[in-house]
Design a protein around this motif. Structure first.
Motif, PDB file in Angstrom:
ATOM      1  N   LEU A 174       0.812  -1.215   0.000  1.00 38.59           N
ATOM      2  CA  LEU A 174       0.000   0.000   0.000  1.00 38.59           C
ATOM      3  C   LEU A 174       0.849   1.271   0.000  1.00 38.59           C
ATOM      4  O   LEU A 174       0.385   2.321  -0.448  1.00 38.59           O
ATOM      5  CB  LEU A 174      -0.947  -0.004   1.200  1.00 38.59           C
ATOM      6  N   LEU A 175       2.071   1.189   0.497  1.00 40.04           N
ATOM      7  CA  LEU A 175       2.948   2.355   0.506  1.00 40.04           C
ATOM      8  C   LEU A 175       3.542   2.660  -0.866  1.00 40.04           C
ATOM      9  O   LEU A 175       3.981   3.780  -1.108  1.00 40.04           O
ATOM     10  CB  LEU A 175       4.092   2.145   1.495  1.00 40.04           C
ATOM     11  N   GLN A 176       3.565   1.696  -1.747  1.00 34.52           N
ATOM     12  CA  GLN A 176       4.205   1.893  -3.043  1.00 34.52           C
ATOM     13  C   GLN A 176       3.390   2.827  -3.917  1.00 34.52           C
ATOM     14  O   GLN A 176       2.172   2.913  -3.810  1.00 34.52           O
ATOM     15  CB  GLN A 176       4.414   0.560  -3.743  1.00 34.52           C
ATOM     16  N   ARG A 177       4.096   3.494  -4.804  1.00 33.75           N
ATOM     17  CA  ARG A 177       3.473   4.441  -5.717  1.00 33.75           C
ATOM     18  C   ARG A 177       2.694   3.681  -6.778  1.00 33.75           C
ATOM     19  O   ARG A 177       3.177   2.715  -7.350  1.00 33.75           O
ATOM     20  CB  ARG A 177       4.554   5.287  -6.386  1.00 33.75           C
ATOM     21  N   GLY A 220      14.335   3.628 -18.875  1.00 31.33           N
ATOM     22  CA  GLY A 220      14.415   4.167 -20.226  1.00 31.33           C
ATOM     23  C   GLY A 220      13.047   4.433 -20.807  1.00 31.33           C
ATOM     24  O   GLY A 220      12.023   4.230 -20.175  1.00 31.33           O
ATOM     25  N   ALA A 221      13.051   4.891 -22.045  1.00 27.25           N
ATOM     26  CA  ALA A 221      11.789   5.205 -22.701  1.00 27.25           C
ATOM     27  C   ALA A 221      11.029   3.931 -23.066  1.00 27.25           C
ATOM     28  O   ALA A 221       9.816   3.891 -22.990  1.00 27.25           O
ATOM     29  CB  ALA A 221      12.048   6.047 -23.949  1.00 27.25           C
ATOM     30  N   MET A 222      11.726   2.878 -23.454  1.00 27.74           N
ATOM     31  CA  MET A 222      11.052   1.668 -23.894  1.00 27.74           C
ATOM     32  C   MET A 222      11.481   0.431 -23.124  1.00 27.74           C
ATOM     33  O   MET A 222      11.330  -0.668 -23.616  1.00 27.74           O
ATOM     34  CB  MET A 222      11.343   1.426 -25.388  1.00 27.74           C
ATOM     35  N   THR A 223      12.000   0.585 -21.934  1.00 30.09           N
ATOM     36  CA  THR A 223      12.403  -0.583 -21.169  1.00 30.09           C
ATOM     37  C   THR A 223      11.180  -1.175 -20.486  1.00 30.09           C
ATOM     38  O   THR A 223      10.289  -0.463 -20.045  1.00 30.09           O
ATOM     39  CB  THR A 223      13.455  -0.230 -20.100  1.00 30.09           C
ATOM     40  N   GLY A 224      11.125  -2.478 -20.383  1.00 31.24           N
ATOM     41  CA  GLY A 224      10.006  -3.141 -19.744  1.00 31.24           C
ATOM     42  C   GLY A 224      10.206  -3.327 -18.261  1.00 31.24           C
ATOM     43  O   GLY A 224       9.374  -3.892 -17.583  1.00 31.24           O
ATOM     44  N   ARG A 225      11.327  -2.884 -17.737  1.00 31.28           N
ATOM     45  CA  ARG A 225      11.626  -3.108 -16.328  1.00 31.28           C
ATOM     46  C   ARG A 225      11.827  -1.767 -15.630  1.00 31.28           C
ATOM     47  O   ARG A 225      12.618  -0.934 -16.061  1.00 31.28           O
ATOM     48  CB  ARG A 225      12.878  -3.955 -16.223  1.00 31.28           C
ATOM     49  N   ALA A 226      11.092  -1.598 -14.522  1.00 25.66           N
ATOM     50  CA  ALA A 226      11.234  -0.365 -13.751  1.00 25.66           C
ATOM     51  C   ALA A 226      12.456  -0.465 -12.854  1.00 25.66           C
ATOM     52  O   ALA A 226      12.958  -1.547 -12.571  1.00 25.66           O
ATOM     53  CB  ALA A 226       9.980  -0.138 -12.915  1.00 25.66           C
ATOM     54  N   ALA A 227      12.943   0.664 -12.413  1.00 28.25           N
ATOM     55  CA  ALA A 227      14.086   0.680 -11.509  1.00 28.25           C
ATOM     56  C   ALA A 227      13.687   0.054 -10.176  1.00 28.25           C
ATOM     57  O   ALA A 227      12.588   0.271  -9.676  1.00 28.25           O
ATOM     58  CB  ALA A 227      14.544   2.117 -11.297  1.00 28.25           C
ATOM     59  N   ALA A 228      14.577  -0.759  -9.614  1.00 27.90           N
ATOM     60  CA  ALA A 228      14.295  -1.427  -8.344  1.00 27.90           C
ATOM     61  C   ALA A 228      14.423  -0.412  -7.218  1.00 27.90           C
ATOM     62  O   ALA A 228      15.473   0.202  -7.036  1.00 27.90           O
ATOM     63  CB  ALA A 228      15.260  -2.572  -8.135  1.00 27.90           C
ATOM     64  N   THR A 229      13.355  -0.224  -6.492  1.00 23.97           N
ATOM     65  CA  THR A 229      13.369   0.704  -5.365  1.00 23.97           C
ATOM     66  C   THR A 229      13.530  -0.082  -4.075  1.00 23.97           C
ATOM     67  O   THR A 229      13.457  -1.316  -4.065  1.00 23.97           O
ATOM     68  CB  THR A 229      12.058   1.512  -5.317  1.00 23.97           C
ATOM     69  N   ALA A 230      13.739   0.632  -2.997  1.00 20.65           N
ATOM     70  CA  ALA A 230      13.875  -0.026  -1.697  1.00 20.65           C
ATOM     71  C   ALA A 230      12.576  -0.729  -1.321  1.00 20.65           C
ATOM     72  O   ALA A 230      12.596  -1.849  -0.802  1.00 20.65           O
ATOM     73  CB  ALA A 230      14.259   1.002  -0.643  1.00 20.65           C
ATOM     74  N   TRP A 290       9.678  -7.901  -2.229  1.00 21.25           N
ATOM     75  CA  TRP A 290      10.152  -9.226  -2.648  1.00 21.25           C
ATOM     76  C   TRP A 290      10.602 -10.056  -1.452  1.00 21.25           C
ATOM     77  O   TRP A 290      10.302 -11.258  -1.360  1.00 21.25           O
ATOM     78  CB  TRP A 290      11.290  -9.095  -3.654  1.00 21.25           C
ATOM     79  N   ALA A 291      11.330  -9.446  -0.522  1.00 25.46           N
ATOM     80  CA  ALA A 291      11.820 -10.177   0.649  1.00 25.46           C
ATOM     81  C   ALA A 291      10.655 -10.664   1.514  1.00 25.46           C
ATOM     82  O   ALA A 291      10.643 -11.820   1.965  1.00 25.46           O
ATOM     83  CB  ALA A 291      12.753  -9.292   1.464  1.00 25.46           C
ATOM     84  N   LEU A 292       9.670  -9.804   1.727  1.00 25.00           N
ATOM     85  CA  LEU A 292       8.503 -10.201   2.523  1.00 25.00           C
ATOM     86  C   LEU A 292       7.700 -11.295   1.819  1.00 25.00           C
ATOM     87  O   LEU A 292       7.188 -12.215   2.465  1.00 25.00           O
ATOM     88  CB  LEU A 292       7.623  -8.985   2.819  1.00 25.00           C
ATOM     89  N   ALA A 293       7.586 -11.194   0.501  1.00 19.58           N
ATOM     90  CA  ALA A 293       6.833 -12.207  -0.246  1.00 19.58           C
ATOM     91  C   ALA A 293       7.524 -13.566  -0.167  1.00 19.58           C
ATOM     92  O   ALA A 293       6.869 -14.599   0.020  1.00 19.58           O
ATOM     93  CB  ALA A 293       6.673 -11.767  -1.696  1.00 19.58           C
ATOM     94  N   ILE A 294       8.837 -13.582  -0.287  1.00 18.42           N
ATOM     95  CA  ILE A 294       9.579 -14.845  -0.189  1.00 18.42           C
ATOM     96  C   ILE A 294       9.449 -15.434   1.213  1.00 18.42           C
ATOM     97  O   ILE A 294       9.239 -16.635   1.391  1.00 18.42           O
ATOM     98  CB  ILE A 294      11.057 -14.620  -0.585  1.00 18.42           C
ATOM     99  N   ALA A 295       9.548 -14.581   2.242  1.00 16.81           N
ATOM    100  CA  ALA A 295       9.392 -15.053   3.618  1.00 16.81           C
ATOM    101  C   ALA A 295       7.970 -15.559   3.865  1.00 16.81           C
ATOM    102  O   ALA A 295       7.765 -16.564   4.560  1.00 16.81           O
ATOM    103  CB  ALA A 295       9.736 -13.936   4.598  1.00 16.81           C
TER     104      ALA A 295
END
Length: 120
Positions: free
Chosen positions: A21-24, A38-48, A54-59
């Motif tokens: 819920l905190l994520q944009r 980038g303009a056409m990259t399919g991957r967003a920058a990894a934020t904290a 990801w860590a909580l989901a794996i746990a």
């Protein structure tokens, strides 16, 4: 042991909900819109927050699997069918019905009880 893992599992679930819920919001749903990079990259920058998610989901998945394994070990020697066959069969008793004159049928047309209006 099982209670400790269950409490950790519930805390992870609440933390995962909070972090998501905190994520944009990027709009577009299902990862279709927005993004940094980038303009056409399919991957967003990894934020904290993304890494924490990801860590909580794996746990969370790890505790889910642990709870499943613990529950399977606890019931390893028994089956649901064993519990059904061990239980005594209930006796076919008459159900408790309200006493409404001994009959569940509506009163006959020629019945002159005080509850039915008389045909004058």
């Amino acid at each position: 042991m099982e209670n400790v893992v269950l409490i950790i599992h519930l805390l992870l679930a609440l933390a995962l909900i909070g972090v998501v819920l905190l994520q944009r919001s990027e709009g577009g749903g299902l990862g279709m819109g927005g993004g940094g990079g980038g303009a056409m990259t399919g991957r967003a920058a990894a934020t904290a927050l993304g890494k924490i998610t990801w860590a909580l989901a794996i746990a969370f998945i790890a505790t889910s699997l642990t709870l499943t394994i613990l529950a399977a070990q606890k019931s390893a020697g028994s089956s649901v069918l064993d519990r059904i066959t061990d239980a005594p069969a209930p006796s076919p008793a008459e159900p408790d019905l309200p006493d409404a004159g001994g009959s569940l049928l509506p009163p006959a047309a020629d019945d002159t009880s005080p509850l039915t209006p008389s045909a004058d």
